[in-house]
Design an enzyme around this catalytic site. Structure first.
Site, PDB file in Angstrom:
ATOM      1  N   ARG A 218      34.766  62.019  61.212  1.00 30.60           N
ATOM      2  CA  ARG A 218      35.761  62.284  62.262  1.00 30.60           C
ATOM      3  C   ARG A 218      36.438  60.989  62.704  1.00 30.60           C
ATOM      4  O   ARG A 218      37.642  60.949  62.944  1.00 30.60           O
ATOM      5  CB  ARG A 218      35.097  62.973  63.460  1.00 30.60           C
TER       6      ARG A 218
ATOM      7  N   ARG B 248      47.549  66.086  66.472  1.00 29.72           N
ATOM      8  CA  ARG B 248      46.675  65.138  65.798  1.00 29.72           C
ATOM      9  C   ARG B 248      47.379  64.520  64.601  1.00 29.72           C
ATOM     10  O   ARG B 248      46.867  63.566  64.009  1.00 29.72           O
ATOM     11  CB  ARG B 248      45.426  65.854  65.264  1.00 29.72           C
TER      12      ARG B 248
ATOM     13  N   ARG C 226      26.135  62.950  73.850  1.00 25.50           N
ATOM     14  CA  ARG C 226      26.935  64.014  74.449  1.00 25.50           C
ATOM     15  C   ARG C 226      26.282  65.389  74.294  1.00 25.50           C
ATOM     16  O   ARG C 226      25.652  65.690  73.292  1.00 25.50           O
ATOM     17  CB  ARG C 226      28.298  64.023  73.765  1.00 25.50           C
TER      18      ARG C 226
ATOM     19  N   LYS D 254      38.453  61.987  76.321  1.00 25.80           N
ATOM     20  CA  LYS D 254      39.705  62.688  76.616  1.00 25.80           C
ATOM     21  C   LYS D 254      39.486  64.135  77.049  1.00 25.80           C
ATOM     22  O   LYS D 254      40.256  64.649  77.854  1.00 25.80           O
ATOM     23  CB  LYS D 254      40.705  62.584  75.462  1.00 25.80           C
TER      24      LYS D 254
ATOM     25  N   ARG E 108      26.672  69.621  69.708  1.00 23.55           N
ATOM     26  CA  ARG E 108      27.564  70.237  68.721  1.00 23.55           C
ATOM     27  C   ARG E 108      27.160  69.866  67.305  1.00 23.55           C
ATOM     28  O   ARG E 108      26.744  68.760  67.034  1.00 23.55           O
ATOM     29  CB  ARG E 108      28.999  69.783  68.990  1.00 23.55           C
TER      30      ARG E 108
HETATM   31  P1  ADP Z   1      36.872  65.459  68.931  1.00 22.47           P
HETATM   32  O1  ADP Z   1      38.170  65.011  69.538  1.00 22.47           O
HETATM   33  O2  ADP Z   1      35.697  65.040  69.721  1.00 22.47           O
HETATM   34  O3  ADP Z   1      36.778  65.203  67.461  1.00 22.47           O
HETATM   35  P2  ADP Z   1      37.669  68.241  69.192  1.00 22.47           P
HETATM   36  O4  ADP Z   1      36.854  69.196  69.941  1.00 22.47           O
HETATM   37  O5  ADP Z   1      38.982  67.838  69.727  1.00 22.47           O
HETATM   38  O6  ADP Z   1      36.714  67.005  68.980  1.00 22.47           O
HETATM   39  O7  ADP Z   1      37.904  68.796  67.702  1.00 22.47           O
HETATM   40  C1  ADP Z   1      36.843  69.254  66.906  1.00 22.47           C
HETATM   41  C2  ADP Z   1      37.361  69.575  65.509  1.00 22.47           C
HETATM   42  O8  ADP Z   1      38.348  70.614  65.574  1.00 22.47           O
HETATM   43  C3  ADP Z   1      38.070  68.421  64.806  1.00 22.47           C
HETATM   44  O9  ADP Z   1      37.165  67.564  64.136  1.00 22.47           O
HETATM   45  C4  ADP Z   1      38.978  69.173  63.825  1.00 22.47           C
HETATM   46  O10 ADP Z   1      38.251  69.629  62.693  1.00 22.47           O
HETATM   47  C5  ADP Z   1      39.386  70.392  64.622  1.00 22.47           C
HETATM   48  N1  ADP Z   1      40.652  70.143  65.350  1.00 22.47           N
HETATM   49  C6  ADP Z   1      40.820  70.083  66.696  1.00 22.47           C
HETATM   50  N2  ADP Z   1      42.106  69.864  67.035  1.00 22.47           N
HETATM   51  C7  ADP Z   1      42.787  69.784  65.860  1.00 22.47           C
HETATM   52  C8  ADP Z   1      44.150  69.551  65.507  1.00 22.47           C
HETATM   53  N3  ADP Z   1      45.098  69.358  66.445  1.00 22.47           N
HETATM   54  N4  ADP Z   1      44.473  69.540  64.186  1.00 22.47           N
HETATM   55  C9  ADP Z   1      43.565  69.740  63.238  1.00 22.47           C
HETATM   56  N5  ADP Z   1      42.258  69.948  63.493  1.00 22.47           N
HETATM   57  C10 ADP Z   1      41.857  69.972  64.777  1.00 22.47           C
END
Ligand code: ADP
Ligand code: ZN
Length: 221
Positions: free
Chosen positions: A170, A87, A126, A13, A159
């Site tokens: 996750r 989320r 990745r 995404k 990462r």
């Molecule tokens: P991915 O979708 O690959 O898990 P992201 O880069 O979107 O990675 O998010 C990395 C981390 O940032 C998540 O595991 C979470 O801890 C935090 N995070 C990101 N977006 C949100 C959100 N909308 N609400 C809560 N935590 C978030």
């Protein structure tokens, strides 16, 4: 136009959002990237978020929403591709209220579906750019020069939260939260589900093409 992209970690995404942002000329807002910027700059927000991110847990809604509001204010709520937000149902409600207060709304919600077996594999291969957060996959979408970002020449890295234990957490968090979020948007009849990944025989740019076609056909402005 406000477009929300839903999908598991590793679903692509992020890559798809960037492509949509470029082709549709709508700003890309990734809450994950915003958190990582704050981590890099060691801001108070970054320090709080780190505790959760390092464990693969969600950052509390209150903190996340506040950060998003600031970002939307910067662009005067003119439109965005929201990647990784909302989320939770709570975040989805907050977003609706926020946009409504600005006479806007979520126009389209896209759910990027990739089978779980594939996702674990993808996350392991990745790499991200340290500098501009561009995303690569060492098998499917490698940089021209190993370890170096095509876009900006920055250094590529894996990462911290791509470690197997954190990835599992996750994915677990995703499984526990995603279905309610999908139901939330299903009821609003805004949801477009797209099958992505190798098993669907589509690259991220194939998916982006498909989505652009759908968006252009359904949202003439
Ligand atoms: P991915 O979708 O690959 O898990 P992201 O880069 O979107 O990675 O998010 C990395 C981390 O940032 C998540 O595991 C979470 O801890 C935090 N995070 C990101 N977006 C949100 C959100 N909308 N609400 C809560 N935590 C978030
Ligand atoms: Zn870069």
């Amino acid at each position: 136009m406000f477009i929300v992209l839903l999908g598991a970690p590793g679903s692509g995404k992020g890559t798809i959002s960037k492509l949509l942002s470029e082709k549709l000329n709508i700003p890309h807002i990734s809450t994950g990237d915003l958190f990582r910027d704050n981590l890099k700059n060691e801001t108070p927000l970054g320090k709080t978020a780190k505790e959760y991110i390092d464990k693969g847990e969600l950052v509390p809604d209150e903190i996340t929403v506040k950060m998003l509001v600031q970002e939307l204010e910067k662009s005067s709520y003119s439109g965005a591709i929201l990647d990784g937000f909302p989320r939770t149902e709570k975040q989805a409600e907050e977003l609706d209220n926020l946009l409504l207060a600005n006479n806007k709304m979520v126009d389209i919600v896209i759910n990027v579906e990739v089978p779980f077996e594939e996702i674990v594999d993808r996350i392991a291969s990745r790499r991200n750019c340290k500098n501009c957060s561009e995303i690569y996959n060492i098998h499917y979408n490698p940089p021209k020069v190993e370890g170096i970002c095509d876009a900006c020449g920055g250094e590529l890295y894996q990462r911290e939260d791509q470690k197997p234990e954190v990835v599992n957490n996750r994915l677990e968090v995703y499984k526990n939260t995603s279905s309610r979020l999908i139901d939330y948007y299903k009821d609003n009849k805004k949801l477009y589900q797209v099958q992505a990944g190798d098993s669907a025989n589509k690259t991220s740019s194939d998916v982006a093409e498909e989505l652009i076609k759908y968006i252009k056909e359904n949202f003439k402005s």
